[in-house]
Design an enzyme around this catalytic site. Sequence first.
Site, PDB file in Angstrom:
ATOM      1  N   THR A 235     -51.284 -81.810  93.453  1.00  0.00           N
ATOM      2  CA  THR A 235     -52.334 -82.681  92.913  1.00  0.00           C
ATOM      3  C   THR A 235     -51.738 -83.847  92.138  1.00  0.00           C
ATOM      4  O   THR A 235     -52.168 -84.995  92.285  1.00  0.00           O
ATOM      5  CB  THR A 235     -53.285 -81.872  92.021  1.00  0.00           C
TER       6      THR A 235
ATOM      7  N   ARG B 240     -49.112 -79.026  82.299  1.00  0.00           N
ATOM      8  CA  ARG B 240     -47.758 -79.503  82.538  1.00  0.00           C
ATOM      9  C   ARG B 240     -46.944 -79.297  81.270  1.00  0.00           C
ATOM     10  O   ARG B 240     -47.492 -79.326  80.158  1.00  0.00           O
ATOM     11  CB  ARG B 240     -47.749 -80.990  82.929  1.00  0.00           C
TER      12      ARG B 240
ATOM     13  N   ASP C 264     -46.748 -71.453  82.161  1.00  0.00           N
ATOM     14  CA  ASP C 264     -46.248 -71.496  83.535  1.00  0.00           C
ATOM     15  C   ASP C 264     -45.405 -72.737  83.769  1.00  0.00           C
ATOM     16  O   ASP C 264     -44.871 -72.923  84.853  1.00  0.00           O
ATOM     17  CB  ASP C 264     -47.451 -71.483  84.502  1.00  0.00           C
TER      18      ASP C 264
ATOM     19  N   GLU D 211     -37.903 -78.610  84.624  1.00  0.00           N
ATOM     20  CA  GLU D 211     -37.994 -77.418  85.459  1.00  0.00           C
ATOM     21  C   GLU D 211     -36.919 -77.406  86.542  1.00  0.00           C
ATOM     22  O   GLU D 211     -36.824 -78.379  87.296  1.00  0.00           O
ATOM     23  CB  GLU D 211     -39.391 -77.323  86.081  1.00  0.00           C
TER      24      GLU D 211
ATOM     25  N   HIS E  95     -43.504 -71.817  87.053  1.00  0.00           N
ATOM     26  CA  HIS E  95     -44.368 -72.817  87.680  1.00  0.00           C
ATOM     27  C   HIS E  95     -44.897 -72.344  89.039  1.00  0.00           C
ATOM     28  O   HIS E  95     -44.823 -73.053  90.042  1.00  0.00           O
ATOM     29  CB  HIS E  95     -43.640 -74.153  87.840  1.00  0.00           C
TER      30      HIS E  95
ATOM     31  N   ALA F  19     -48.123 -70.563  89.176  1.00  0.00           N
ATOM     32  CA  ALA F  19     -49.538 -70.197  89.080  1.00  0.00           C
ATOM     33  C   ALA F  19     -50.326 -70.706  90.281  1.00  0.00           C
ATOM     34  O   ALA F  19     -51.301 -70.091  90.701  1.00  0.00           O
ATOM     35  CB  ALA F  19     -50.136 -70.755  87.790  1.00  0.00           C
ATOM     36  N   TRP F  20     -49.885 -71.817  90.848  1.00  0.00           N
ATOM     37  CA  TRP F  20     -50.573 -72.449  91.976  1.00  0.00           C
ATOM     38  C   TRP F  20     -50.299 -71.744  93.301  1.00  0.00           C
ATOM     39  O   TRP F  20     -50.991 -72.005  94.299  1.00  0.00           O
ATOM     40  CB  TRP F  20     -50.111 -73.902  92.125  1.00  0.00           C
TER      41      TRP F  20
END
Length: 313
Positions: free
Chosen positions: A75, A235, A259, A264, A286, A288-289
């Site tokens: 996104t 973020r 998350d 990162e 990172h 969760a998506w």
Amino acid sequence: MKAVFLDRNTFSPTIDLPAPAGVTDWQVFDATANDTATVVARLQGAQIAITNKVLMTREILAQLPELRLIQITATGVNNVDAAACEEHGVKLYNVAGYSTTTVPEHTFAMMLAAMRGLLPYHQAVISGDWQRDGRFCLNELPILDLRGKTLGIVGVGNIGKRVTEIARVFGMHVLWAERRHAAPRSPEYTPFDEVFTTSDIITLHCPFNDASHHLINAETLALCERTPLILNMARGPVADAAAVVEALNNGKILGYASDVFAEEPPPADEPLLSLRQHPRVIYTPHNAWASVGAQQELWRILMAQVSAFINGI
């Protein structure tokens, strides 16, 4: 039409990612370094670039006269120079709406883990601490229910609204935070400072931009009167890591679940990693998506967008 996928390893290796319809030359790289020469070399002759995290700078775009579309597999489009795209006649697409199940479910998994002390209690079982103690149960760390708690949500898009629905099933009272220093846009919203003052748990789902950079900081954390659990599902830079560490170490907040990190993967000196042994701190990388269903839905949307672009040329 030639399309190049620069960083396929941002998806699970078990997910099938076929070429979108209309792509006749399909090139896939597992990963691509953020190096101008490498990116330009890999995109030479391509009309479509597909990427998640590779930086697409003005310098790169200037060297790719055939490029017509940058399709982001996420996104957020912070890694792309949108102004340069417009100047060079390059369309910039993102993908939205694929994570409205997975991120809220991940949010509550982390919330429950922190509130109920699942990580330290799990460790007590597998380390032998429970057996050595000898009691039939361990309960030194208070186990906290969600029912009756006030949940403040910062960022009320599709994900925030789904979090609201789940929270109400748990019997939580939900507050939607208005932007800071702004009057509530409707009766559904609550002034930002009031949300921070009255919430038992605060979860972040806002986009990252200039207004949200370090939205969680010493000043906003000082508003908290109920020692809340803070969750960052937005973020990394939305939270000031140093302020979070200080607040938790001083007992101003109950715990921290995140998350995301500012960098990162996080470097060894990331301040948040100093909290790794805290019983109400939980981190995930990172992802969760990234449920299987969400990845499949993301790619379905992406293929439809790319194919529509090709058909519209």
